[in-house]
Design a protein around this motif. Structure first.
Motif: not given
Length: 735
Positions: A375, A379-380, A383, A400, A700
């Motif tokens: 997660t 995500y990081w 994004r 986001g 996340g």
């Protein structure tokens, strides 16, 4: 009180109950006595404040509170909120039931005066009528003084209750009755008989006696319990208002209740009927009965939505609960756990608690690792990376998208290098290598100043905004490069680290007073914080290379802590200093202390001690941990506050994410070293993290700050927080 000389009583408040019928609100790490269920104060604080004399002829000495050593910080933090302070906190190293606990309290008080009157009472009951309570206590005290009876206070029953023990009244004894016998919790038919007969009272667990009288009964009926408890007191360790009972002696005591061990067999026992309303608040059904309700009979607390629902109890903490078309339910969401039951079956919650304890009250490290791998990291990686202008985004909006900040800090870029290097070492199969190459290239191609050292700020488009060479930034570059070196083996990571250290030695080091200046322009005040992160970076480089030179540099930071940063007068960490390292307290900001930094320093110092023993440092690290755990948390959410004053006052109402991660890391390191209270903090702060912060607006993501009511106060998701999250959860997953 009727005519007669003044009666002085020492209250003994039993604070070891688990409140197992109120799960998930009440659990081992925060039982129900520490919760505010009837007003804005906890049940324990209400019990303490009930000991302020309100009638003539009755005087209370400062109380003795007896509870678990594992919850000492919670105990101290809670009693500090009372208008009266206890004289002594007696700490049980293990659970041996009420007979051993009361024996220890009696031995402590009776050693000084065997004729002292003691009242023993639970910490978790609701008693609103203080005058009526004290009037009843006075009547029991008169009878005990006149007859040397062990007195108890019985509650006139108002229903056929099967969850309480009963006291059978005998012949009259002054203002009360002799006790014929104590009865165990009955079945419903028997309870109906008790209620109809008028000869039975509920046993509230309140006892009043002369210390020497109860000691004699222990010696006669339970000599082993008395010997063990007395030895636990004699061999115990006194630290200010704390008395730590001797673990070996106390553990040897038989585990019995006071009713079974003493009261059912002792002679000359009396009972006075309570002249006050009483509720032990022992189940969700009882809490519903005493709660305020809406027009449909719903008792609601927290963020709750109801549609065509009636006669429900709903408690929401860290979540929104919606109920529709249902009646007579109990729905509780707290600390990342949910309970749903009918109001007429709340007695089954105790069984749920037992199953939960058997299964284990911890989220498995593998689950945490899954959250990171499946997660947060994906995500990081998608994004958080700025593919257009290089580096990383300063923060993300809750949807986001990149948040509109006016600058990007170089240290955030270094922190992401740390986070994704750590992820690679943990075995994350995502594109850590690609993220690291992107971040590293941005760092070295755009962040190094032509005159040496790392710049401070980028513009959003990646151009340089502020060329200040800041020590804090350099420390995080060194930390990120250490982990990059470990994760990838890239030789250029070491080359840039050596270059960074050389610049710091030449341009930032204070060769006269020690440590480093704040920046190349030597601005004041100086701070402890950059030196903490230099210590972190040097430990990381030592662990990456095994080279003693890095441990020597770490040792220099530990010496600064020992000589200057640690305030011996308060056992806390000073943050701001003058040029010569004397403490600077010229503004309100400079006097405050930060629980998060206390935890962070404590964690780092214990990690340093794993490699090089240094006298006194371990004890000071424990003091930092204890100060933060005792005074630095919000009672309502359990979150570590942003700041407070060194005397424990002025606790700030906001709590950012990062102090929670530092509390978790410190709890983990002290739990491994056998500190009982650390395990309780570890469980509690883990739940705080996932109940209030990591249940973010997107999977996340996170909420970076909350207030004392648990409401989100942060406008976006700072990318810098990933360093804290990754470090804490990585430590947790690797335990």
């Amino acid at each position: 009180m009727a005519e007669g000389k003044l009666v002085t009583i020492t209250p003994v408040i039993l604070c070891g109950g688990a409140g197992s019928r109120l799960w998930p609100m009440s659990r081992d790490d925060k039982p129900k006595q520490f919760h505010a269920l009837v007003n804005d104060r906890s049940l324990l604080v209400n019990t303490l404040e009930r000991m302020v004399p309100a009638i003539r002829g009755l005087q209370f000495r400062p109380a003795h509170v007896i509870g678990s050593a594992a919850l000492v910080e919670t105990l101290e933090r809670d009693v500090a909120r009372a208008s009266v302070s206890p004289e002594l906190i007696v700490l049980e190293p293990s659970i041996r039931d009420t007979a051993a606990a009361i024996a220890a309290a009696t031995a402590t008080i009776g050693a000084e005066d065997p004729d002292e009157f003691i009242i023993v009472l639970p910490s978790d009951a609701r008693i609103d009528d203080v005058h009526g309570f004290q009037d009843t206590v006075a009547a029991a005290a008169r009878l005990s003084r006149e007859t040397d009876a062990i007195m108890t206070i019985g509650i006139p029953p108002v229903r056929a209750e099967t969850q309480y023990g009963y006291i059978e009244k005998g012949e009259a004894l002054g203002e009360g009755f002799r006790v014929t016998r104590f009865r165990e919790k009955p079945d419903h038919q028997t309870a109906e008989h008790y209620l109809a007969s008028g000869d039975f009272l509920w046993n509230a667990g309140i006892f009043l006696f002369r210390a020497g009288r109860l000691a004699d009964e222990y010696r006669r009926l339970q000599p082993e319990i008395w010997a063990c408890a007395s030895r636990a007191v004699r061999n115990g360790r006194r630290e200010g208002a704390r008395l730590f009972l001797d673990p070996a002696a106390f553990a040897a005591s038989p585990k019995l209740s006071i009713d079974y061990a003493i009261m059912e067999s002792a002679g000359n026992i009396g009972v006075v009927e309570a002249r006050f309303d009483w509720d032990d608040l022992g189940s969700w059904a009882q809490l519903y009965a005493g709660a305020e309700k809406d027009s449909r009979g719903n008792a609601l607390s927290g963020d709750v939505i109801t549609v065509d629902a009636g006669d429900n109890l709903v408690r929401a903490r860290g979540a929104t609960i919606a109920i529709a078309g249902v009646d007579d339910l109990v729905v509780v969401a707290e600390d990342n756990k949910i309970l749903v039951t009918r109001r007429d079956t709340t007695h089954l919650v105790k069984n749920v608690t037992q199953v939960f304890k058997t299964r284990g009250d911890d989220t498995l490290p593998s689950t945490v690792k899954s959250w990171l791998f499946e997660t947060a990291l994906p995500y990081w990686a998608e994004r958080g990376i700025d593919r257009e202008f290089g580096g990383v985004h300063e923060a993300l909006n809750f949807d986001g998208t990149p948040a509109p900040h006016l600058s990007k800090r170089l240290r955030v870029l270094a922190r992401q290098i740390y986070a994704f290097s750590y992820a690679k070492l943990m075995g994350w199969e995502g594109d850590a290598e690609g993220v690291l190459r992107h971040c590293f290239d941005t760092l070295v191609n755009t962040g190094w100043h032509e005159e040496g050292g790392w710049i401070h700020l980028f513009n959003p488009d990646g151009t340089v905004q502020d060329t200040t060479r800041d020590t804090y930034d350099h420390c995080f570059v060194l930390l990120g490069l250490a982990w990059l070196h470990r994760a990838t083996g890239w030789p250029e990571a070491r080359l840039w680290a050596d270059r960074t250290v050389a610049f710091m030695d030449a341009c930032l080091a204070d060769h006269g007073n020690g440590g480093y200046y704040e920046s190349i322009d030597r601005k004041l005040p100086r701070r402890a914080n950059p030196h903490m992160h230099f210590l972190e970076a040097m430990i990381a480089w030592y662990e990456a290379t095994g080279e003693e030179q890095f441990l020597d540099r770490a040792q220099a930071m530990v010496r600064l802590f020992d000589r200057h940063f640690f305030d011996k007068s308060t056992g806390t960490l000073s943050e701001f200093f003058k040029a010569d390292w004397s403490i600077s307290r010229e503004t309100a900001e400079e006097t405050r202390i930060e629980p998060g930094h206390h935890y962070e320093w404590a964690w780092l110092l214990m990690r340093y001690l794993d490699h090089r023993d240094t006298p006194r440092v371990g004890a000071k690290a424990r003091q930092l941990f204890a100060a933060a755990a005792t005074f630095g948390h919000h009672a309502s959410t359990g979150a570590a506050a942003n700041g407070l004053q060194p005397d424990g006052s002025a606790v700030e109402k906001h709590a950012r994410l990062w102090p929670q991660t530092e509390a978790l890391k410190a709890a983990l390191v002290f739990e491994k070293r056998g500190l009982g209270s650390a395990a309780a903090l570890r469980r509690r702060i883990f739940d705080v993290l996932f109940a209030y912060y990591l249940n973010g607006p997107v999977p996340g993501g996170w909420y970076d700050a909350i207030d004392t009511d648990g409401y989100v106060t942060a406008p976006d998701m700072p990318s810098s927080s990933f360093y804290h999250v990754m470090c804490a959860l990585g430590e947790y997953a690797g335990q």
